[in-house]
Scaffold this active site. Sequence first.
Site, PDB file in Angstrom:
ATOM      1  N   GLU A 181       0.830  -1.213   0.000  1.00 29.52           N
ATOM      2  CA  GLU A 181       0.000   0.000   0.000  1.00 29.52           C
ATOM      3  C   GLU A 181       0.863   1.261   0.000  1.00 29.52           C
ATOM      4  OE1 GLU A 181      -2.856  -0.387   3.203  1.00 29.52           O
ATOM      5  OE2 GLU A 181      -4.180  -1.530   1.915  1.00 29.52           O
TER       6      GLU A 181
ATOM      7  N   GLU B 200      -5.402  -8.314  -1.005  1.00 32.16           N
ATOM      8  CA  GLU B 200      -6.079  -8.162   0.291  1.00 32.16           C
ATOM      9  C   GLU B 200      -7.551  -7.896   0.048  1.00 32.16           C
ATOM     10  OE1 GLU B 200      -4.562  -5.364   3.201  1.00 32.16           O
ATOM     11  OE2 GLU B 200      -2.502  -5.823   2.635  1.00 32.16           O
TER      12      GLU B 200
HETATM   13  C1  BG6 Z   1      -4.383  -2.772   4.811  1.00 30.65           C
HETATM   14  C2  BG6 Z   1      -3.057  -3.245   5.268  1.00 30.65           C
HETATM   15  O1  BG6 Z   1      -4.372  -1.394   4.974  1.00 30.65           O
HETATM   16  O2  BG6 Z   1      -5.541  -3.155   5.484  1.00 30.65           O
HETATM   17  C3  BG6 Z   1      -3.092  -4.341   6.315  1.00 30.65           C
HETATM   18  O3  BG6 Z   1      -2.216  -3.577   4.210  1.00 30.65           O
HETATM   19  C4  BG6 Z   1      -4.260  -4.126   7.238  1.00 30.65           C
HETATM   20  O4  BG6 Z   1      -1.852  -4.335   6.971  1.00 30.65           O
HETATM   21  C5  BG6 Z   1      -5.538  -4.216   6.425  1.00 30.65           C
HETATM   22  O5  BG6 Z   1      -4.285  -4.995   8.316  1.00 30.65           O
HETATM   23  C6  BG6 Z   1      -6.827  -4.139   7.228  1.00 30.65           C
HETATM   24  O6  BG6 Z   1      -6.855  -2.982   8.007  1.00 30.65           O
HETATM   25  P1  BG6 Z   1      -7.068  -3.049   9.581  1.00 30.65           P
HETATM   26  O7  BG6 Z   1      -6.859  -1.664  10.044  1.00 30.65           O
HETATM   27  O8  BG6 Z   1      -8.437  -3.552   9.798  1.00 30.65           O
HETATM   28  O9  BG6 Z   1      -6.029  -4.003  10.082  1.00 30.65           O
END
Ligand code: BG6
Length: 472
Positions: free
Chosen positions: A179, A370
């Site tokens: 990201e 993701e």
């Molecule tokens: C992304 C990241 O921003 O979202 C992860 O690459 C992160 O590291 C994921 O865990 C989910 O966000 P959060 O804040 O719910 O962990």
Amino acid sequence: MGFPENFLWGGAVAANQCEGGSCEGGRGLANVDLCPAGKDRHDVICGHGKSLGKEAVSIYPSEEAIDFYHHFQEDIRMFGEMGFKVFRLSIAWTRIFPKGDEEEPNEAGLAFYEEVFKECKKYGIKPLVTISHFDCPVYLIEQYGGWRNRKMIDFYLKLCRTLFTRFRDYVVYWLTFNEINMILHAPFMGAGLYFGQGENEEKVKYQAAHHELVASALATRLAHEINGENQVGCMFAAGSVYPFSCNPKDVWEAMTVEQENYFFADVQSRGYYPSYARKRMEKRGVYPEMEPEDEKTLRENPVDFISFSYYNSRCASSLSQEKAEGNLFQSVKNPHLQYSQWGWPIDPLGLRITLNQIYDRYQKPLFIVENGLGALDVLREDGTIEDDYRIDYLREHIRAMKEAVEEDGVELMGYTTWAPIDLISAGTGEMKKRYGFIYVDKQEDNSGTLKRFRKKSFYWYQQVIATNGEKL
Ligand code: BG6
């Protein structure tokens, strides 16, 4: 029809959110170790922390996380049981170079990842390695100021060379920075940036971004030189930005927010600064200093594929409106969508829209690295977890992804959910915000046995993979 036969199904984690073992194997201190759970976290990850040390009163969740460091064999065995084809993980920079500027790497750190990759190989799982997932040695922040300093490019490339050489037989899929656009929203966590009072933060962020972009291009070149099979991707936090209404002012607002987001992948994929970015940066006085060879470096070394995270779409308006949460960006609340327990919009069709937009823009293979739902799970006395809400979320997103592939012709390499196993939340530092197919008995106050339990979604995803996405 359907997904291609070699489609890469799997899950994604990051070192600092799962490994723990933060003082083991000679590992050094990293920025991510200094992000506390609780109310101070936001200030710290944005570069406004009080100090570059740990406060006695705070809990630092990455110290132990879910202790993947000692459980990786068990965890990877369960990924194998689900039928994973790919496992996305990141390298803790300070396991390899504890301070960041050493001449020689730390053998114990390399040996740890080698064991992890061997374990993956046992189950036919290909690693997809993020070289830096919100990770920067504290020593480099103290001595050099993190990515604001051009010297970081050399330290990072040394890390890359070490990894590409040592893991040549295990890894062909690499992502340079997780990201990368988060540098604008969480600059300490994203790039080790720590601001002084009155500093022009935007200027520092774009200077650091330029250094990362050049480092990413040079790493891509190096990866190709060391192994012709290597494939390197960029990775950005995606999610289409909708105009709140058809008022042209809202449409304009949405377009400019979207461009700010696309800027990074535009440079990494097309190999040059887009004209909209040049003009706006010049106008705001934040155009970065560049070396004469940078343009050539960027132009000659674009990425091979585009990867991104997708949790939700966003919405923009020219007027002030009620706000919604979502992956460290706030956006206008979209009244047409449902929201998660953490206030993030849920928009599966938005994934299809996003896939189409990105594919149109770059015409390169895409990889969703993701996607997932953070929710409160209940572990019952009999050791089961009924997480139908997670299954619903993933089912609808996979359906949208399938339509993008089958009906719109988007070229998609794979899909890794965030996350296959519960881990620490990056945004909030919470443990109770769970994403996994595997429940970990680790609680908010750091208590728990660390025992793993298969959730209902575990068996559901197993069947999705076994049928290559036919049975949802
Ligand atoms: C992304 C990241 O921003 O979202 C992860 O690459 C992160 O590291 C994921 O865990 C989910 O966000 P959060 O804040 O719910 O962990």
